[in-house]
Write a protein that holds these residues in place. Structure first.
Motif, mmCIF file in Angstrom:
data_model
loop_
_atom_site.group_PDB
_atom_site.id
_atom_site.type_symbol
_atom_site.label_atom_id
_atom_site.label_comp_id
_atom_site.label_asym_id
_atom_site.label_seq_id
_atom_site.Cartn_x
_atom_site.Cartn_y
_atom_site.Cartn_z
ATOM 1 N N LEU A 70 0.818 -1.206 0.000
ATOM 2 C CA LEU A 70 0.000 0.000 0.000
ATOM 3 C C LEU A 70 0.855 1.261 0.000
ATOM 4 O O LEU A 70 0.462 2.300 -0.530
ATOM 5 N N GLY A 205 -6.066 -0.785 -4.806
ATOM 6 C CA GLY A 205 -5.239 -0.947 -3.616
ATOM 7 C C GLY A 205 -3.953 -1.685 -3.910
ATOM 8 O O GLY A 205 -3.265 -1.412 -4.900
ATOM 9 N N ARG A 210 -6.378 -5.067 -0.422
ATOM 10 C CA ARG A 210 -7.275 -4.821 -1.554
ATOM 11 C C ARG A 210 -8.527 -4.097 -1.064
ATOM 12 O O ARG A 210 -9.051 -4.405 0.005
ATOM 13 N N VAL A 211 -9.016 -3.168 -1.868
ATOM 14 C CA VAL A 211 -10.195 -2.382 -1.498
ATOM 15 C C VAL A 211 -11.197 -2.431 -2.649
ATOM 16 O O VAL A 211 -10.840 -2.197 -3.807
#
Length: 359
Positions: A70, A205, A210-211
């Motif tokens: 990130l 992300g 993960r988004v």
């Protein structure tokens, strides 16, 4: 005088010249409907998708290339100045993919899925290609659907966070999702389809975090690169992006009697050294009176020294609890260092459901 049968024959010939019926736009497959051309003016592939999305009732789901971590620099997106000619939706999609060949697309029901081209050959090594184990999941809201379907993946567990900056329609009533060998991508598509016509989602992300976000329409400037520029203008912020509880059921007397509520928070912007945030666990509703939880701690102070922060709240069923379900939420109540708190539309943070069984 022309006989009636002859008149019918003449009309039939006029209605279907050459033996072919005329198909209206309403009867065409949505992929065969024609779109008007448009211009890309120093814009990205995703900007082009947004312009397609504005002309079709199909939903568009986009899987952006993921960073490894990130904290890594944002992935750079090629910008184009080009006229995109009109044509069928599939013609226009193919043209966009020729501009940026890193992407490919496919269709699932009424959803157009767009993803990095190289992932199609990775099989289940790529997160979204993995298939769910045979199961039936009850889904009552989009966030629950994301976490429940991800938890149904065969094999090792995967991380995903749900973030939403706009209101979502939700579902009029809970519905049952049967995996039937579907991929995780197709499971997310099913959730979007149940939300309404034209809904889609975006995955971004990093591999470590993960988004996913749902949208009614894609908007131009949807790449992380553009979001990063906007984020630097709006200042530093902290946001709860997911809440999960493990296990989903605990007992008043039998085992397991304890669960852990796990919240994921993201921190963005230039955070002053030593900044902290106060995070609180709250009970928002229970389906029957008398459902009681006992807490080790409901408020925690966390240091804002990372882009991703995990907070855990252990909870147990109180000895005199009734049997039922309770909704738990996590919110950020305060932050130092002039860090803004970014909240969900309901202002209740993210939530997860816990079932208490007796005994």
């Amino acid at each position: 005088m022309i006989k009636p049968t002859a008149v019918l024959a003449i009309l039939s010939t006029l209605a279907i010249p050459g033996g072919f019926a005329i198909r209206s736009q309403d009867t065409l497959d949505p992929l065969d409907k024609r779109l008007g051309g448009f211009e890309l003016l120093n814009e990205t592939f995703v900007d082009g998708l947004a312009k397609i999305d504005g002309q079709t009732e199909l939903g568009i789901a986009v899987e952006l290339p993921l960073k490894e971590r990130l904290s890594d620099a944002n992935i750079s997106y090629v910008r184009f100045t080009s006229h995109v000619p009109g044509g069928t939706i599939q013609d226009v999609l193919n043209y966009l993919c020729s501009l940026d060949p890193r992407f490919s697309w496919s269709r699932y029901k009424q959803i157009i899925n767009v993803y990095p081209r190289n992932t199609s050959v990775l099989g289940d090594k790529y997160f979204m290609n993995r298939r769910l184990s045979d199961t039936i999941v009850e889904i009552s809201d989009p966030a629950e659907g994301i976490f429940s379907t991800t938890a149904a993946l065969a094999g090792s567990l995967e991380q995903i966070a749900f973030s939403q900056s706009g209101a979502l329609p939700g579902f009029s009533r809970p519905w049952s999702f049967s995996s039937d060998g579907r991929t995780l991508r197709e499971a997310f598509d099913e959730i979007a389809l149940h939300m309404g016509t034209g809904y889609g989602w975006t995955l971004g992300g990093a591999n470590e975090f993960r988004v996913i976000r749902f949208h009614a329409r894609l908007l131009p400037g949807g790449t992380p690169e553009a979001k990063g520029e906007a984020g630097s203008q709006e200042g530093s912020y902290i946001q709860v992006v997911s809440v999960a509880v493990e296990p989903h059921t605990i007992h008043a007397k039998d085992k397991p009697s304890q669960a852990v509520v796990k919240a994921s928070l993201v921190v963005r912007g230039n955070i002053p050294s030593g900044s902290t945030a106060t995070v609180e666990l709250s009970t928002y509703s229970s389906e029957v009176p008398g459902v009681k939880l006992c807490y080790e701690k409901r408020i925690q102070m966390v240091a804002l020294d990372s882009d991703f922060i995990g907070v855990e709240f252990p909870v147990t069923a109180c000895p005199d609890t009734a049997q039922g379900k309770v909704l738990l939420g996590v919110t950020v109540q305060g932050a130092t260092g002039h860090v803004m708190i970014k909240r969900t539309p309901s202002d209740k943070g993210q939530m997860s459901q816990l079932t208490i069984a007796v005994p």
